[in-house]
Design a protein around this motif. Structure first.
Motif, PDB file in Angstrom:
ATOM      1  N   GLU A 480      39.096   9.060  70.581  1.00  0.00           N
ATOM      2  CA  GLU A 480      37.686   9.477  69.747  1.00  0.00           C
ATOM      3  C   GLU A 480      36.819   9.275  69.529  1.00  0.00           C
ATOM      4  O   GLU A 480      36.288   8.686  70.291  1.00  0.00           O
ATOM      5  CB  GLU A 480      38.340   8.331  68.203  1.00  0.00           C
ATOM      6  CG  GLU A 480      39.720   8.926  68.135  1.00  0.00           C
ATOM      7  CD  GLU A 480      41.050   7.645  66.657  1.00  0.00           C
ATOM      8  OE1 GLU A 480      40.180   8.265  65.491  1.00  0.00           O
ATOM      9  OE2 GLU A 480      41.156   6.852  67.513  1.00  0.00           O
ATOM     10  N   LEU A 481      35.691  10.378  69.136  1.00  0.00           N
ATOM     11  CA  LEU A 481      34.335  10.307  69.045  1.00  0.00           C
ATOM     12  C   LEU A 481      33.848  11.321  67.513  1.00  0.00           C
ATOM     13  O   LEU A 481      34.933  11.928  67.076  1.00  0.00           O
ATOM     14  CB  LEU A 481      34.075  11.843  69.791  1.00  0.00           C
ATOM     15  CG  LEU A 481      31.729  11.318  69.954  1.00  0.00           C
ATOM     16  CD1 LEU A 481      31.885  10.872  70.319  1.00  0.00           C
ATOM     17  CD2 LEU A 481      32.234  12.553  70.851  1.00  0.00           C
ATOM     18  N   TYR A 482      32.868  10.590  66.579  1.00  0.00           N
ATOM     19  CA  TYR A 482      32.978  10.214  65.439  1.00  0.00           C
ATOM     20  C   TYR A 482      30.895  10.403  65.521  1.00  0.00           C
ATOM     21  O   TYR A 482      30.809   9.429  65.904  1.00  0.00           O
ATOM     22  CB  TYR A 482      32.692   9.868  64.477  1.00  0.00           C
ATOM     23  CG  TYR A 482      34.648   9.382  64.052  1.00  0.00           C
ATOM     24  CD1 TYR A 482      35.260  10.486  63.705  1.00  0.00           C
ATOM     25  CD2 TYR A 482      35.906   8.784  65.237  1.00  0.00           C
ATOM     26  CE1 TYR A 482      36.748  10.375  63.865  1.00  0.00           C
ATOM     27  CE2 TYR A 482      36.695   8.848  65.126  1.00  0.00           C
ATOM     28  CZ  TYR A 482      37.720   9.752  64.437  1.00  0.00           C
ATOM     29  OH  TYR A 482      38.865   9.473  64.770  1.00  0.00           O
ATOM     30  N   GLU A 497      35.348  18.929  71.359  1.00  0.00           N
ATOM     31  CA  GLU A 497      34.577  19.409  71.053  1.00  0.00           C
ATOM     32  C   GLU A 497      33.498  20.005  72.782  1.00  0.00           C
ATOM     33  O   GLU A 497      33.155  18.756  73.524  1.00  0.00           O
ATOM     34  CB  GLU A 497      33.339  19.025  70.049  1.00  0.00           C
ATOM     35  CG  GLU A 497      33.765  19.531  67.893  1.00  0.00           C
ATOM     36  CD  GLU A 497      32.556  19.836  67.801  1.00  0.00           C
ATOM     37  OE1 GLU A 497      31.311  20.060  67.784  1.00  0.00           O
ATOM     38  OE2 GLU A 497      32.975  19.558  66.470  1.00  0.00           O
ATOM     39  N   HIS A 498      32.966  20.773  73.680  1.00  0.00           N
ATOM     40  CA  HIS A 498      32.918  21.153  74.670  1.00  0.00           C
ATOM     41  C   HIS A 498      31.871  20.801  74.576  1.00  0.00           C
ATOM     42  O   HIS A 498      30.706  20.604  75.723  1.00  0.00           O
ATOM     43  CB  HIS A 498      32.767  22.579  75.242  1.00  0.00           C
ATOM     44  CG  HIS A 498      34.633  22.853  75.533  1.00  0.00           C
ATOM     45  ND1 HIS A 498      35.401  22.267  76.377  1.00  0.00           N
ATOM     46  CD2 HIS A 498      35.612  23.914  74.459  1.00  0.00           C
ATOM     47  CE1 HIS A 498      36.636  22.621  76.053  1.00  0.00           C
ATOM     48  NE2 HIS A 498      36.911  23.578  74.928  1.00  0.00           N
ATOM     49  N   LYS A 499      30.497  21.370  73.542  1.00  0.00           N
ATOM     50  CA  LYS A 499      29.118  21.379  73.852  1.00  0.00           C
ATOM     51  C   LYS A 499      28.841  19.553  73.751  1.00  0.00           C
ATOM     52  O   LYS A 499      27.455  18.964  74.516  1.00  0.00           O
ATOM     53  CB  LYS A 499      28.300  21.857  72.756  1.00  0.00           C
ATOM     54  CG  LYS A 499      28.989  21.006  70.947  1.00  0.00           C
ATOM     55  CD  LYS A 499      28.423  21.796  69.887  1.00  0.00           C
ATOM     56  CE  LYS A 499      28.444  20.919  68.961  1.00  0.00           C
ATOM     57  NZ  LYS A 499      28.130  21.789  68.147  1.00  0.00           N
ATOM     58  N   LEU A 500      29.880  18.846  73.805  1.00  0.00           N
ATOM     59  CA  LEU A 500      29.344  17.697  73.717  1.00  0.00           C
ATOM     60  C   LEU A 500      29.879  16.736  74.674  1.00  0.00           C
ATOM     61  O   LEU A 500      30.663  15.474  74.979  1.00  0.00           O
ATOM     62  CB  LEU A 500      30.313  16.426  72.362  1.00  0.00           C
ATOM     63  CG  LEU A 500      30.161  17.478  71.335  1.00  0.00           C
ATOM     64  CD1 LEU A 500      30.103  16.783  70.115  1.00  0.00           C
ATOM     65  CD2 LEU A 500      28.425  16.731  70.636  1.00  0.00           C
ATOM     66  N   THR A 501      30.394  17.868  76.424  1.00  0.00           N
ATOM     67  CA  THR A 501      30.554  16.876  77.455  1.00  0.00           C
ATOM     68  C   THR A 501      30.025  16.080  77.993  1.00  0.00           C
ATOM     69  O   THR A 501      30.531  14.631  78.567  1.00  0.00           O
ATOM     70  CB  THR A 501      30.853  17.862  78.163  1.00  0.00           C
ATOM     71  OG1 THR A 501      31.863  19.193  77.992  1.00  0.00           O
ATOM     72  CG2 THR A 501      31.439  17.344  79.737  1.00  0.00           C
ATOM     73  N   GLU A 502      28.586  16.048  77.576  1.00  0.00           N
ATOM     74  CA  GLU A 502      27.834  14.763  78.439  1.00  0.00           C
ATOM     75  C   GLU A 502      27.234  14.108  77.777  1.00  0.00           C
ATOM     76  O   GLU A 502      27.448  12.351  77.933  1.00  0.00           O
ATOM     77  CB  GLU A 502      26.591  15.461  78.610  1.00  0.00           C
ATOM     78  CG  GLU A 502      25.761  17.120  79.328  1.00  0.00           C
ATOM     79  CD  GLU A 502      24.481  17.235  79.753  1.00  0.00           C
ATOM     80  OE1 GLU A 502      23.640  16.844  79.369  1.00  0.00           O
ATOM     81  OE2 GLU A 502      24.137  18.541  80.100  1.00  0.00           O
ATOM     82  N   VAL A 503      27.487  13.762  76.339  1.00  0.00           N
ATOM     83  CA  VAL A 503      27.859  12.864  75.540  1.00  0.00           C
ATOM     84  C   VAL A 503      28.618  11.611  75.942  1.00  0.00           C
ATOM     85  O   VAL A 503      28.510  10.546  75.473  1.00  0.00           O
ATOM     86  CB  VAL A 503      27.710  13.464  73.466  1.00  0.00           C
ATOM     87  CG1 VAL A 503      28.041  12.658  73.051  1.00  0.00           C
ATOM     88  CG2 VAL A 503      26.255  14.396  73.380  1.00  0.00           C
TER      89      VAL A 503
END
Length: 524
Positions: A480-482, A497-503
């Motif tokens: 999970e990621l919020y 969400e692919h744009k948060l891969t590095e996060v």
């Protein structure tokens, strides 16, 4: 000769007096400590920005001390949270993961906070719920389990203070139900007394309910301790606002139920794994709620019951607030206030309709974030607040440092004193929590352990299968990621969400590295 003798006697008297004063001053250099636990208290307080809460006394305590706005519990349920903060160790070290685990049985040689303070000359006294109910842990205290005299009945010795009502009808019903329950299974939570309505608003004096009677006993105990020169550590554990929401009517009257807003996040987070939520079995024990379903089902609480429960929670918080104010006033009256540390904290949060649920026992921040307020002698920056990340496990080393005693080298928290001196300084990069989801309360009937990391920007959780016998994790089953800034109520799991891969990769690495890598840089 007489003059000479008188001169020497006078000098000797001065020396003795000076030594006596110095000795007394040395004794007084150690501050007293009042360690106030408020069960199930989320940051429903005026000082935390809650515009509905009527909490003038705790707000005043905060005005004379420091308020920590980003404090996290290590586990969102009583026994593991309290075992962690009272030992200065995290749950995977205490191996206390759920309500049934007892730290003293798991490791008999555990040294708790009051035990440690006792080694440095403190007299340790306990009233109410500091460890999990009902576990006063006599090893930890010089006076382990002080209770108001009317509650010292033989049949009540294993009964929790949260279970008492004023209504005789309810009392009689509880006794009958308890007899039936104990015949089925002799060892039960709260010794079988946790039945009855989920709320009560009797028109009685504050001292008629357990927490009020306990406060009067605490005041008498403080008056007794004030007559000695020994510093003391008092653990004072309030039971409200734990269910049932029983409080004098005047605290209910402080609120208009129709003006208390309902939960801003009434649904389970979108895209959440199937085992994130607890079953609400705690509320289901109370009259009229045995029909409620699992939050991850089609169940919805109706508005009338939702408002009544939320009203009761707020009334209970205001009741405890009044008792804290009464206690502080007494400390001032008997001359103890100036040399006493007061730290007030909640052991975990509590959902009031948030995520379609009522109770705690998740890895969500509505259950993990808690109030922590401290006031102590010669404190800097009175009335300040900090939004830097702190954890309940930080309290043990912090109180040691305030008291001027050696901090144990095995502490897994960090003293927050530098943060009090400079509330805006850079501090911990993350807080770490976890939750053991047992089969009987998970939506899919399986066992998991969820590990959580909170940074200022994100909240990331990993769920694993769990071997309860070995205490080891197995297969990764969910993430999970919020976004804490843009979605503080945690309504949408954005792990996909692919744009948060590095996060995601960065957070996973930080979670694996653990709390040691998130410690603040103390060199400034």
């Amino acid at each position: 000769m007489k003059k000479y003798l008188f001169f020497h006697i006078s000098i000797l008297t001065i020396i003795i007096s000076s030594c006596t004063c110095y000795a007394q001053e040395k004794k007084k250099t150690k501050p007293n400590i009042i360690f106030i636990s408020v069960d199930d208290l989320r940051p429903t307080l005026g000082v935390y920005g809650d515009t509905i809460a009527v909490t003038p006394n705790i707000d005043q305590l905060a005005a004379e001390g420091m308020t920590f706005r980003q404090t996290f519990s290590q586990v969102a349920v009583c026994a593991p949270s309290r075992a962690s903060l009272m030992t200065g160790l995290r749950p995977d070290s205490t191996r206390v993961w759920h309500l049934g685990d007892k730290f003293r049985e798991i490791n008999p040689n555990t040294v708790t906070m009051p035990q440690y303070f006792s080694k440095f000359g403190y007299k340790t006294v306990n009233l109410g719920k500091i460890f999990h109910n009902y576990m006063p842990d006599s090893v930890s205290w010089d006076e382990p389990d002080l209770r108001p005299s009317k509650y010292l009945k033989k049949d009540w010795l294993n009964r929790d203070g949260e279970t008492f009502y004023i209504s005789e009808e309810v009392n009689n019903s509880q006794a009958v139900k308890r007899d039936s329950l104990l015949k089925l299974r002799p060892i039960r939570y709260a010794d079988g007394w946790n039945t009855g309505p989920a709320w009560e608003a009797a028109d009685v004096h504050d001292t008629i309910y357990y927490d009020g009677a306990q406060t009067e006993l605490a005041k008498k105990t403080l008056s007794r301790l004030a007559k000695t020169e020994t510093p003391f550590y008092m653990g004072l554990g309030y039971f409200r606002p734990h269910l049932p929401f029983t409080a004098p009517k005047k605290y209910w009257d402080l609120y208009d139920a129709q003006k208390i807003p309902l939960a801003a996040n009434p649904n389970v987070p979108q895209n959440a794994p199937g085992h994130t939520m607890n079953s609400m079995y705690e509320l289901r024990h109370y009259d009229g709620f045995n029909d409620i379903g699992h939050p991850q089902s089609d169940f919805k609480m109706n508005e009338e019951r939702s408002r009544k429960l939320k009203h009761g929670y707020y009334a209970s918080v205001s009741y405890v607030d009044a008792l804290v104010g009464n206690l502080v006033a007494h400390l001032k009256e008997i001359g103890l206030y100036d040399n006493t540390v007061i730290i007030l904290w909640g052991d975990h949060g509590w959902k009031l309709g948030d995520h379609n649920s009522w109770g705690k026992m998740t890895n969500y921040n509505i259950d993990l974030q808690v109030p922590m307020i401290i006031r102590y002698p010669n404190q800097e920056n009175r009335g300040a607040q900090t939004f830097e990340i702190t954890e309940l496990v930080d309290m043990f080393p912090s109180l040691c440092e305030i008291a001027g005693i050696e901090v144990p080298n095995y502490m897994q928290g960090t003293s927050f004193l530098p943060l009090i001196k400079d509330p805006k300084r850079s501090w911990k990069s993350a807080a770490f929590s976890q939750f053991h989801r047992r089969p009987k309360v998970s939506a899919d009937g399986n066992r998991y352990m969820g590990y959580s990391i909170n940074t200022k920007e994100y909240h990331y959780i990993e769920w694993y299968t769990w071997n309860t016998k070995t205490g080891t994790r197995g297969e990764l089953t969910g993430k999970e990621l919020y976004d804490r800034k843009n979605d503080p109520n945690e309504t949408v799991n954005i792990i996909a969400e692919h744009k948060l891969t590095e996060v995601k990769a960065s957070l996973a690495k930080k979670l694996e590295a653990g709390w040691r890598k998130a410690k603040p840089n103390l060199i400034k």
